[in-house]
Design a protein around this motif. Structure first.
Motif, short mmCIF file in Angstrom:
data_model
loop_
_atom_site.label_atom_id
_atom_site.label_comp_id
_atom_site.label_asym_id
_atom_site.label_seq_id
_atom_site.Cartn_x
_atom_site.Cartn_y
_atom_site.Cartn_z
N CYS A 234 150.66 10.86 100.46
CA CYS A 234 150.52 11.64 101.69
C CYS A 234 151.32 11.01 102.82
O CYS A 234 151.48 9.79 102.90
CB CYS A 234 149.05 11.76 102.08
SG CYS A 234 148.77 12.93 103.42
N CYS B 95 155.55 14.00 101.22
CA CYS B 95 154.29 14.00 100.48
C CYS B 95 154.52 14.12 98.99
O CYS B 95 153.65 14.58 98.27
CB CYS B 95 153.38 15.15 100.96
SG CYS B 95 152.80 14.94 102.65
N GLU C 147 146.67 11.00 95.64
CA GLU C 147 147.00 11.92 96.73
C GLU C 147 147.13 11.17 98.05
O GLU C 147 147.97 11.51 98.89
CB GLU C 147 145.93 12.99 96.84
CG GLU C 147 145.87 13.94 95.63
CD GLU C 147 144.75 14.95 95.77
OE1 GLU C 147 144.02 14.89 96.78
OE2 GLU C 147 144.62 15.80 94.86
N SER D 58 140.93 14.34 105.39
CA SER D 58 140.27 15.05 104.29
C SER D 58 140.14 14.21 103.03
O SER D 58 139.34 14.53 102.16
CB SER D 58 141.05 16.33 103.95
OG SER D 58 142.36 16.00 103.48
N LEU D 59 140.90 13.11 102.96
CA LEU D 59 140.88 12.28 101.76
C LEU D 59 140.02 11.03 101.91
O LEU D 59 139.61 10.45 100.90
CB LEU D 59 142.30 11.86 101.38
CG LEU D 59 143.23 12.99 100.93
CD1 LEU D 59 144.63 12.46 100.72
CD2 LEU D 59 142.71 13.64 99.65
N ASN E 133 150.56 12.91 108.76
CA ASN E 133 149.66 14.03 108.46
C ASN E 133 148.22 13.54 108.59
O ASN E 133 147.58 13.12 107.62
CB ASN E 133 149.94 14.55 107.05
CG ASN E 133 149.29 15.91 106.81
OD1 ASN E 133 148.43 16.33 107.58
ND2 ASN E 133 149.74 16.58 105.76
N ASP F 84 145.47 15.21 109.42
CA ASP F 84 144.46 16.09 108.82
C ASP F 84 144.32 15.82 107.33
O ASP F 84 143.20 15.80 106.79
CB ASP F 84 144.84 17.55 109.05
CG ASP F 84 144.80 17.92 110.53
OD1 ASP F 84 144.06 17.24 111.28
OD2 ASP F 84 145.50 18.88 110.93
N ALA F 85 145.43 15.62 106.64
CA ALA F 85 145.37 15.34 105.21
C ALA F 85 144.69 14.01 104.94
O ALA F 85 143.90 13.88 104.00
CB ALA F 85 146.77 15.35 104.61
N ARG G 272 142.14 11.23 93.82
CA ARG G 272 142.12 11.13 95.28
C ARG G 272 143.02 10.00 95.80
O ARG G 272 143.72 10.16 96.80
CB ARG G 272 140.67 10.92 95.75
CG ARG G 272 140.50 10.87 97.26
CD ARG G 272 139.04 10.66 97.61
NE ARG G 272 138.25 11.83 97.28
CZ ARG G 272 137.99 12.84 98.12
NH1 ARG G 272 138.48 12.81 99.35
NH2 ARG G 272 137.24 13.84 97.73
#
Length: 481
Positions: free
Chosen positions: A53, A12, A49, A63-64, A57, A59-60, A46
């Motif tokens: 990432c 990441c 990120e 969330s984005l 992942n 979950d990450a 955003r």
């Protein structure tokens, strides 16, 4: 994970692999391919990120973005595609230009979602945003003022409630019918007092006293006394009910009210005490001059008249134009009065005795008044008068358009703000009704029995609506109902 991957990375961090990666984003149905080396120019955003990432992942990733299709390697965002086209420019040009027609507040929310700092906005866009924020602040102030008038503080004592009721009765004619009646009566007293003041100066209406002096007619004096009595009671009630008495006492219009009342009591006191050491005639002349200030009480209605408020604001915003007008007129008056004095010296019956005296002629000529008490008698002097007349017309006409434009802009703005405030109140009422309907009937019965039911906290507003007021302010409307 990526739409058209060049290389894959399992960490990441902002590695070289992530910089060489390209991703496919779907913004409201519009697909676009972006590259990691471009997005990593601003790693706190955003999209940067999302580039950095890990593909594992989940979950990450969730969330984005709103949704992700592993098969297509496509990231979905339920956002405005037109606004995104403007926001993505920050990665290429280092600044953002907001297209015409976008709501500045909604565009700011889009920037917040993409985690782009508002400082990247261009200066012209920032000024538009600041203007819109000021308008929203004015709308919020209007709504809060209406809510303050509607609600009653249950913790306030009897005197505080009475004081607030009296303040609205005397200062806010739109709050109730009795307040409107009092405002109309106050206006009639102001009108009657002004008419009596003017009629009392007519010699045929005046009467002669024992000393042979012309004084006011007793009937007019009685009417004036009744008007002063009303003004006194009104001023005392407003002073007692004022929430800030220091500010009330030093307000300009209240000073005018005080100066319009006090001369009557000064004359009454001097007459009663028989102040022989002072010349009563001179005192009365000074008092009469002060009583003329009653006419200024008419301007008190400006706080309830949108037309007078708009005129005042237009003059405030037009100080620069008015200053230019005074400068043009001042230079013209000085030049043409000096020329007129010089050209008229050859005439034996000249009316231009000096340059300062010629100022009056230049003023009435350039302003197209022309009383005719001073006029040129030579040919050159008349030519100078004609040129000064034309220059005066041009000097007066030049700043008129900006002043009228400021008047129209503010007038339309006030109309929009009033409409927006009413719309915000209607929206708050609809939201409170919807939340009330969603409350379970059992909960409603139990809370009504206890008598302590409070309105629930409003749900979060969507990105397209503008939160003018806080949640606490919105719930106050429901309690007022």
């Amino acid at each position: 994970m990526w739409g058209v991957p060049r290389t894959r990375s399992g960490d990441c961090n902002g590695s070289q692999a992530s910089e060489d990666t390209e991703i496919v984003v779907n913004i409201g149905g519009v697909r676009q391919i972006l590259y990691g080396d471009v997005l990593n120019r601003y790693p706190e955003t955003r999209l940067a990120e999302l580039v950095n990432c890990s593909s594992g992942n989940v979950d990450a990733i969730s969330s984005l973005c709103d949704d992700y299709d592993p098969g297509k390697g496509e990231f979905y965002f339920d956002r405005d595609p037109d606004a995104f086209k403007c926001i993505v420019e920050v990665y290429y040009f280092g600044e953002i230009h907001m297209k015409r027609g976008f709501c500045p507040i909604c565009f700011t929310k889009e920037m917040e979602f993409w985690k782009v700092d508002p400082s990247f906005l261009d200066e012209c866009c920032k000024s538009n945003l600041n203007e819109k924020e000021e308008e929203l602040a004015e709308i919020a102030d209007k709504v809060k003022l209406i809510l303050d008038d509607l609600e009653g503080d249950p913790a306030a004592g009897r005197w505080e409630r009475c004081q607030k009721f009296l303040w609205k009765l005397m200062e806010k004619p739109e709050s109730s019918l009795p307040a409107r009646i009092i405002a109309i009566v106050s206006f009639l007293f102001i009108l009657i007092s002004s008419v009596v003041m003017c009629v009392s100066t007519i010699p045929d209406v005046q009467v002669v006293d024992a000393e042979g002096n012309h004084v006011e007619h007793p009937t007019l004096d009685a009417i004036e006394t009744a008007c002063i009595g009303w003004f006194t009671v009104e001023y005392i009630l407003r002073l007692i009910s004022s929430p800030n008495k220091v500010h009330f006492a030093f307000s300009f219009m209240n000073i005018v009210d005080f100066m319009a009342i006090m001369p009557f009591y000064v004359v009454l006191t001097l007459t009663y005490l028989g102040a022989a050491m002072m010349e009563l005639a001179n005192v009365q002349q000074a008092v009469q001059a002060l009583r003329i200030m009653r006419i200024a009480r008419v301007f008190k209605l400006a706080r309830h008249s949108s037309g007078l408020q708009t005129l005042t604001y237009a003059l405030k915003r037009s100080f620069k134009e008015l200053g230019l007008l005074l400068m043009y007129m001042g230079v013209g008056i000085f030049v043409f009065s000096a020329l007129g004095y010089t050209m008229e010296q050859s005439h034996p019956e000249t009316l231009f005795k000096s340059i300062p005296q010629s100022f009056w002629w230049a003023i009435i000529t350039m302003t197209t008044v022309g009383y005719g008490d001073i006029y040129p008698k030579t040919t050159l002097g008349r030519c100078n008068a004609a040129i000064s007349f034309l220059c005066g017309v041009i000097a007066i006409a030049l700043p008129i358009h900006p002043i009228i434009n400021n008047f129209v802009i503010y007038y339309n703005k006030q109309k929009v703000l009033e409409t927006a405030a009413k719309h915000e109140l209607e929206l708050m009422e609809l939201q409170s009704d919807e939340r009330t309907d969603k409350v379970p009937r059992r909960c409603r019965r139990s809370t009504e029995a206890e008598g302590m039911w409070e309105s629930p906290v409003p749900a979060a507003l969507s990105d397209t609506s503008v939160p003018l007021l806080t949640d606490c302010s919105r719930t106050r409307l429901q309690s007022c109902k």
